[in-house]
Scaffold this motif. Structure first.
Motif, PDB file in Angstrom:
ATOM      1  N   UNK A 195       0.693  -1.369  -0.115  1.00 38.80           N
ATOM      2  CA  UNK A 195      -0.105   0.167  -0.153  1.00 38.80           C
ATOM      3  C   UNK A 195       0.800   1.340   0.029  1.00 38.80           C
ATOM      4  N   UNK A 196       1.862   1.151   0.702  1.00 37.04           N
ATOM      5  CA  UNK A 196       2.819   2.418   0.822  1.00 37.04           C
ATOM      6  C   UNK A 196       3.671   2.618  -0.198  1.00 37.04           C
ATOM      7  N   UNK A 197       3.976   1.389  -0.997  1.00 33.29           N
ATOM      8  CA  UNK A 197       4.828   1.601  -2.162  1.00 33.29           C
ATOM      9  C   UNK A 197       4.481   2.545  -3.221  1.00 33.29           C
ATOM     10  N   UNK A 198       5.471   3.178  -4.086  1.00 35.87           N
ATOM     11  CA  UNK A 198       4.939   3.733  -5.228  1.00 35.87           C
ATOM     12  C   UNK A 198       4.931   2.941  -6.578  1.00 35.87           C
ATOM     13  N   UNK A 199       5.085   1.332  -6.317  1.00 37.28           N
ATOM     14  CA  UNK A 199       4.962   0.681  -7.466  1.00 37.28           C
ATOM     15  C   UNK A 199       3.751   0.629  -8.035  1.00 37.28           C
TER      16      UNK A 199
ATOM     17  N   UNK B 102       5.599 -11.314 -19.726  1.00 40.25           N
ATOM     18  CA  UNK B 102       5.321 -10.998 -18.327  1.00 40.25           C
ATOM     19  C   UNK B 102       3.947 -10.624 -18.006  1.00 40.25           C
ATOM     20  N   UNK B 103       3.405 -11.410 -16.915  1.00 39.41           N
ATOM     21  CA  UNK B 103       2.162 -10.916 -16.540  1.00 39.41           C
ATOM     22  C   UNK B 103       2.394 -10.075 -15.128  1.00 39.41           C
ATOM     23  N   UNK B 104       1.562  -8.803 -15.157  1.00 44.49           N
ATOM     24  CA  UNK B 104       1.888  -7.736 -14.142  1.00 44.49           C
ATOM     25  C   UNK B 104       0.423  -7.431 -13.881  1.00 44.49           C
ATOM     26  N   UNK B 105       0.287  -7.407 -12.391  1.00 44.47           N
ATOM     27  CA  UNK B 105      -0.890  -7.152 -11.835  1.00 44.47           C
ATOM     28  C   UNK B 105      -0.858  -5.685 -11.087  1.00 44.47           C
ATOM     29  N   UNK B 106      -1.914  -4.943 -11.625  1.00 44.24           N
ATOM     30  CA  UNK B 106      -1.787  -3.411 -11.133  1.00 44.24           C
ATOM     31  C   UNK B 106      -2.049  -3.282  -9.620  1.00 44.24           C
ATOM     32  N   UNK B 107      -1.110  -2.693  -8.983  1.00 41.89           N
ATOM     33  CA  UNK B 107      -1.140  -2.848  -7.334  1.00 41.89           C
ATOM     34  C   UNK B 107      -2.318  -2.294  -6.830  1.00 41.89           C
ATOM     35  N   UNK B 108      -3.226  -1.143  -7.288  1.00 37.02           N
ATOM     36  CA  UNK B 108      -4.445  -0.580  -6.774  1.00 37.02           C
ATOM     37  C   UNK B 108      -5.553  -1.567  -6.989  1.00 37.02           C
ATOM     38  N   UNK B 109      -5.464  -2.455  -8.049  1.00 38.39           N
ATOM     39  CA  UNK B 109      -6.888  -3.399  -8.141  1.00 38.39           C
ATOM     40  C   UNK B 109      -6.251  -4.675  -7.312  1.00 38.39           C
TER      41      UNK B 109
END
Length: 70
Positions: free
Chosen positions: A19-23, A59-66
């Motif tokens: 939650x705190x990361x900027x990724x 690559x498969x990436x998962x959006x952090x906010x979602x």
């Protein structure tokens, strides 16, 4: 999780850190680690559309906010 496992994944170790990361995204392996499940479980959930993901080449990436909302 052991110290060795934490060093192996340079990403985040807890949901609070995420939650705190900027990724912008997390990998499937990181998502599995955060959820406490096997990476194949996350892979299946991504394929089934249960976890939102973006494909970038192979690559498969998962959006952090979602992912946090999941």
């Amino acid at each position: 999780m052991t110290g060795v496992e934490r060093r192996r994944f340079a990403g985040v170790a807890t949901l609070d850190e995420l939650r705190e990361s900027g990724r912008a995204t997390v990998t499937m392996q990181e998502a599995a680690q955060l959820l406490g499940v096997d990476a194949r479980t996350v892979s299946g959930a991504v394929r089934a559309g249960e976890i939102p993901a973006i494909r970038v080449g192979r690559r498969v990436l998962i959006p952090r906010h979602r992912f946090i909302a999941y």
